[in-house]
Design a protein around this motif. Structure first.
Motif, PDB file in Angstrom:
ATOM      1  N   VAL A  25      -1.595  -1.443   7.779  1.00 25.28           N
ATOM      2  CA  VAL A  25      -1.827  -0.653   6.565  1.00 25.28           C
ATOM      3  C   VAL A  25      -0.991   0.630   6.606  1.00 25.28           C
ATOM      4  O   VAL A  25      -1.250   1.542   7.373  1.00 25.28           O
ATOM      5  CB  VAL A  25      -3.322  -0.327   6.397  1.00 25.28           C
ATOM      6  N   LYS A  27      -0.142   2.727   3.988  1.00 24.54           N
ATOM      7  CA  LYS A  27      -0.297   3.692   2.883  1.00 24.54           C
ATOM      8  C   LYS A  27      -0.076   5.123   3.366  1.00 24.54           C
ATOM      9  O   LYS A  27      -0.528   5.480   4.465  1.00 24.54           O
ATOM     10  CB  LYS A  27      -1.686   3.551   2.258  1.00 24.54           C
ATOM     11  N   ARG A 213      -7.250  -5.295   8.789  1.00 24.69           N
ATOM     12  CA  ARG A 213      -6.364  -4.339   8.099  1.00 24.69           C
ATOM     13  C   ARG A 213      -6.395  -3.029   8.870  1.00 24.69           C
ATOM     14  O   ARG A 213      -7.359  -2.277   8.788  1.00 24.69           O
ATOM     15  CB  ARG A 213      -6.849  -4.134   6.659  1.00 24.69           C
ATOM     16  N   ILE A 214      -5.336  -2.789   9.664  1.00 19.14           N
ATOM     17  CA  ILE A 214      -5.348  -1.637  10.567  1.00 19.14           C
ATOM     18  C   ILE A 214      -4.266  -0.641  10.184  1.00 19.14           C
ATOM     19  O   ILE A 214      -3.088  -0.989  10.109  1.00 19.14           O
ATOM     20  CB  ILE A 214      -5.177  -2.102  12.025  1.00 19.14           C
TER      21      ILE A 214
HETATM   22  C1  PLP Z   1      -6.842   2.474   4.378  1.00 17.75           C
HETATM   23  C2  PLP Z   1      -7.441   1.116   4.412  1.00 17.75           C
HETATM   24  C3  PLP Z   1      -7.506   0.376   5.612  1.00 17.75           C
HETATM   25  C4  PLP Z   1      -7.022   0.904   6.955  1.00 17.75           C
HETATM   26  O1  PLP Z   1      -7.825   1.951   7.393  1.00 17.75           O
HETATM   27  P1  PLP Z   1      -7.663   2.557   8.889  1.00 17.75           P
HETATM   28  O2  PLP Z   1      -8.985   3.150   9.143  1.00 17.75           O
HETATM   29  O3  PLP Z   1      -6.572   3.543   8.811  1.00 17.75           O
HETATM   30  O4  PLP Z   1      -7.362   1.420   9.793  1.00 17.75           O
HETATM   31  C5  PLP Z   1      -8.036  -0.898   5.555  1.00 17.75           C
HETATM   32  N1  PLP Z   1      -8.489  -1.427   4.404  1.00 17.75           N
HETATM   33  C6  PLP Z   1      -8.447  -0.752   3.241  1.00 17.75           C
HETATM   34  C7  PLP Z   1      -8.970  -1.402   2.021  1.00 17.75           C
HETATM   35  C8  PLP Z   1      -7.939   0.537   3.205  1.00 17.75           C
HETATM   36  O5  PLP Z   1      -7.922   1.203   2.046  1.00 17.75           O
END
Ligand code: PLP
Length: 226
Positions: A25, A27, A213-214
């Motif tokens: 992830v 973003k 999702r990391i």
């Molecule tokens: C930001 C986000 C993540 C990753 O979060 P981390 O805590 O940084 O691993 C995973 N899933 C979704 C939907 C997110 O918005």
């Protein structure tokens, strides 16, 4: 550079041995960081802001598999349909129909995950069991989307027992929906359970996740609370 290569390699090795897909992830992180992870072999990346994703996609290698993991507004769907690999956060029938419509315009069949509301927090988005069943009934008529599985987010809490029980509930629902979707749409290969983030992915995998999702664990903490 912000990527900790040692951490990435350890995570990847662990996930491979468990047959779990890593969505990195990215973003709020710069394209240079994404490129660095790409050069180490990572291909699945997740973003949750449409504009940011569109801008990054144009600057990075075309074989990246872009996962949209955020809350998607119907009017932005058409910006993603030309290239997105998978849309994780489908939380309404209306959104699913819009993805189907826009995907047909670009001649694609887009894999999606249905987002389930499992957390205690009211602020999180997602469908319940009844809504999932309603969607299972309409998907055979949709030519340009394929429902690949479910996605969920646990409560943001230090209470591991609560997180575990939320994931467990999602896995139970996933098992039920696997039967329903496979029966209704035999070609769908309903097989993805996207649950687990930096703080809770170990628990999620123990409870049956096959896609995590990391973000912050790989890229470092994000400056803004996004
Ligand atoms: C930001 C986000 C993540 C990753 O979060 P981390 O805590 O940084 O691993 C995973 N899933 C979704 C939907 C997110 O918005």
């Amino acid at each position: 550079m912000a990527i900790n290569e040692t951490v990435f390699k350890a995570i990847i090795e662990d996930l491979k041995s468990k047959n779990v897909t890593l969505v990195a992830v990215s973003k709020t992180k710069p394209v240079a960081d994404i490129q660095q992870l790409y050069d180490l072999g990572q291909r699945d990346f997740g973003e949750n802001y449409v504009q940011e994703l569109v801008e990054k996609q144009a600057q990075l290698p075309p074989d990246i598999r872009w996962h949209f993991i955020g809350h998607l507004q119907s009017n932005k769907v058409k910006l993603l349909t030309p290239f997105v690999y998978m849309i994780h956060g489908v939380d309404s029938q209306k959104l699913l129909l819009e993805i189907n419509k826009q995907a047909s315009k670009v001649n694609r069949v887009i894999p999606v995950l249905l987002q389930v509301h499992i957390a205690m927090e009211e602020t999180k988005f997602g469908l319940d069991k009844k809504e999932l069943e309603e969607i299972a009934n309409i998907v055979p008529r949709l030519q340009n989307v394929v429902v690949k599985g479910l996605m969920g987010m646990a409560s943001f809490t230090e209470n591991h027992d609560q997180v575990r029980s939320e994931f467990r509930r999602l896995k139970q629902l996933y098992d039920l929906m696997t039967i329903l979707f496979t029966t209704n749409s035999p070609g769908s290969a309903f097989s993805a359970l996207s649950m687990g983030m930096s703080a809770d992915y170990h628990i999620a995998i123990e409870e049956g996740s096959n896609m995590v999702r990391i973000g912050s664990l790989l890229f470092g903490e994000r400056s803004k609370a996004k």
